[in-house]
Design an enzyme around this catalytic site. Sequence first.
Site, PDB file in Angstrom:
ATOM      1  CG  HIS A  99      37.057  33.725  31.502  1.00  0.00           C
ATOM      2  ND1 HIS A  99      36.804  33.883  30.156  1.00  0.00           N
ATOM      3  CD2 HIS A  99      35.891  33.937  32.134  1.00  0.00           C
ATOM      4  CE1 HIS A  99      35.538  34.204  29.983  1.00  0.00           C
ATOM      5  NE2 HIS A  99      34.954  34.232  31.163  1.00  0.00           N
ATOM      6  CG  HIS A 101      33.808  33.453  36.294  1.00  0.00           C
ATOM      7  ND1 HIS A 101      33.623  34.819  36.280  1.00  0.00           N
ATOM      8  CD2 HIS A 101      33.517  33.021  35.037  1.00  0.00           C
ATOM      9  CE1 HIS A 101      33.237  35.201  35.058  1.00  0.00           C
ATOM     10  NE2 HIS A 101      33.165  34.126  34.282  1.00  0.00           N
TER      11      HIS A 101
END
Length: 139
Positions: A99, A101
């Site tokens: 992922h 951010h």
Amino acid sequence: MDNCIFCKIISGEIPSSKVYEDDKVLAFLDISQATKGHTLVIPKEHVRNILEMSAETAETVFSRVPKIARAVQKATGAIGMNILNNNEEVAGQTVFHAHIHLVPRYGADDGIHMGFDEHEPDFAALANLADSIAKEVTE
Ligand code: 5GP
Ligand code: ZN
């Protein structure tokens, strides 16, 4: 992947506040909201982190980042943004589905404190290190 919290978010088994979705990428608000609008951008393909990611998946995920980041900025009024990624526990990774951010920034007092220790440059060592890394670059 079984027992992956972000795969469960992709499948809808766990609810999330979605901000963007297409056939390959999902973006949703981070539950911890480091700052207002803190968003995670993830590939729908389960991959542990960037150290294990193919160039194709990286292209897919990162190509969506600018437009999602601009949308977050417009909607929140942020004046800047840190775009970060943690790989492995030592680097702060806690969810092992890759992922990115997006952390909107609002000012020096917005609660984000980042910095690196600085070292005096040793240019010979830098040249050697760069050579040894360059030799390791493969697809
Ligand atoms: P990491 O520390 O692995 O870079 O980031 C994982 C992030 O996932 C954390 O910032 C954490 O707040 C967020 N997170 C963990 N579980 C959930 C969840 O169930 N829903 C959402 N929206 N975010 C989560
Ligand atoms: Zn997953």
